[in-house]
Design a protein around this motif. Structure first.
Motif, mmCIF file in Angstrom:
data_model
loop_
_atom_site.group_PDB
_atom_site.id
_atom_site.type_symbol
_atom_site.label_atom_id
_atom_site.label_comp_id
_atom_site.label_asym_id
_atom_site.label_seq_id
_atom_site.Cartn_x
_atom_site.Cartn_y
_atom_site.Cartn_z
ATOM 1 N N GLU A 197 25.578 15.389 23.671
ATOM 2 C CA GLU A 197 25.560 16.157 24.941
ATOM 3 C C GLU A 197 27.007 16.497 25.457
ATOM 4 O O GLU A 197 27.346 17.728 25.756
ATOM 5 N N VAL A 198 28.094 15.847 25.242
ATOM 6 C CA VAL A 198 29.330 15.982 25.761
ATOM 7 C C VAL A 198 29.880 16.928 24.860
ATOM 8 O O VAL A 198 30.705 17.656 25.312
ATOM 9 N N SER A 199 29.669 16.910 23.728
ATOM 10 C CA SER A 199 30.220 17.822 22.644
ATOM 11 C C SER A 199 29.779 19.124 22.939
ATOM 12 O O SER A 199 30.697 20.031 22.909
ATOM 13 N N ILE A 200 28.411 19.483 23.187
ATOM 14 C CA ILE A 200 27.999 20.623 23.545
ATOM 15 C C ILE A 200 28.407 21.198 24.877
ATOM 16 O O ILE A 200 28.917 22.371 24.696
ATOM 17 N N VAL A 201 28.636 20.550 25.919
ATOM 18 C CA VAL A 201 28.891 21.034 27.139
ATOM 19 C C VAL A 201 30.587 21.218 26.994
ATOM 20 O O VAL A 201 30.951 22.383 27.587
ATOM 21 N N SER A 202 31.260 20.553 25.953
ATOM 22 C CA SER A 202 32.860 20.714 25.897
ATOM 23 C C SER A 202 32.987 22.097 25.334
ATOM 24 O O SER A 202 33.624 22.897 25.755
ATOM 25 N N VAL A 203 32.173 22.566 24.171
ATOM 26 C CA VAL A 203 32.320 23.616 23.589
ATOM 27 C C VAL A 203 31.852 24.811 24.194
ATOM 28 O O VAL A 203 32.446 26.067 24.484
ATOM 29 N N LEU A 204 30.745 24.629 25.276
ATOM 30 C CA LEU A 204 30.240 25.635 26.095
ATOM 31 C C LEU A 204 31.371 25.811 27.230
ATOM 32 O O LEU A 204 31.535 27.247 27.474
ATOM 33 N N ARG A 205 32.046 24.971 27.676
ATOM 34 C CA ARG A 205 33.167 25.089 28.626
ATOM 35 C C ARG A 205 34.109 25.914 28.225
ATOM 36 O O ARG A 205 34.705 26.619 28.822
ATOM 37 N N GLU A 206 34.679 25.610 27.036
ATOM 38 C CA GLU A 206 35.733 26.247 26.377
ATOM 39 C C GLU A 206 35.472 27.993 26.140
ATOM 40 O O GLU A 206 36.121 28.827 26.335
ATOM 41 N N VAL A 207 34.050 28.226 25.843
ATOM 42 C CA VAL A 207 33.559 29.539 25.465
ATOM 43 C C VAL A 207 33.421 30.215 27.025
ATOM 44 O O VAL A 207 33.957 31.344 27.075
#
Length: 168
Positions: free
Chosen positions: A97-107
């Protein structure tokens, strides 16, 4: 004579007690994780203060969204550390979940229209792999050894007693 030799060997290398060394290393590791929790909590407080300042006019939507998502990432990392302290394991679901939110934040911060197509494709592939991990983790055992913590302690005690018997 041989029994006396084994007893002197045990007394001589008593400081090399495997369970004592493991307990000491686990305590040091727990202290490191606790210090990480304190540092992360401090960083969350600083980030929360900065987020409230960014809500003042003029309002920058992209900066506010970035701050909110960064704070959510910090909260999830804090939760990951707390789960580790409680259960002595890393939660796959929280890490994904942390990884997914991190990628979405960057996008979101960079903007989909400003990013190159290969970066968007890589982010989509990464998110697809993370989604598969979220689905597959349902079939994985809850702990790394497949044993619940209480059984792991009794199993560890059995191993230690068998090690002592083999030295005698």
């Amino acid at each position: 004579m041989q029994g006396l030799l084994k007893k002197s060997f045990i007394i001589k290398y008593e400081w090399l007690n495997r369970s004592l060394i493991v307990r000491c290393l686990e305590t040091v590791q727990d202290l490191i994780v606790i210090s990480l929790c304190i540092g992360l909590f401090s960083l969350m407080a600083i980030q929360l203060r900065a987020m409230f300042y960014s809500l003042l006019p003029p309002l920058n939507f992209q900066a506010v969204t970035s701050d909110i998502l960064f704070l959510l990432i910090l909260v999830e990392l804090f939760r990951l550390l707390i789960i580790y302290l409680q259960e002595q394991r890393v939660s796959i679901g929280v890490a994904v979940e942390v990884s997914i939110v991190s990628v979405l934040r960057e996008v979101i911060v960079r903007g989909v229209l400003e990013a190159e197509w290969n970066q968007i494709l890589a982010a989509c592939a990464f998110l697809l792999v993370m989604a598969v991990l979220l689905i597959v983790r349902v079939w994985l055992p809850p702990t790394f050894s497949g044993i619940d913590p209480e059984k792991r302690v009794s199993l560890r005690n059995q191993i230690l007693t068998s090690d002592k018997r083999s030295l005698e």
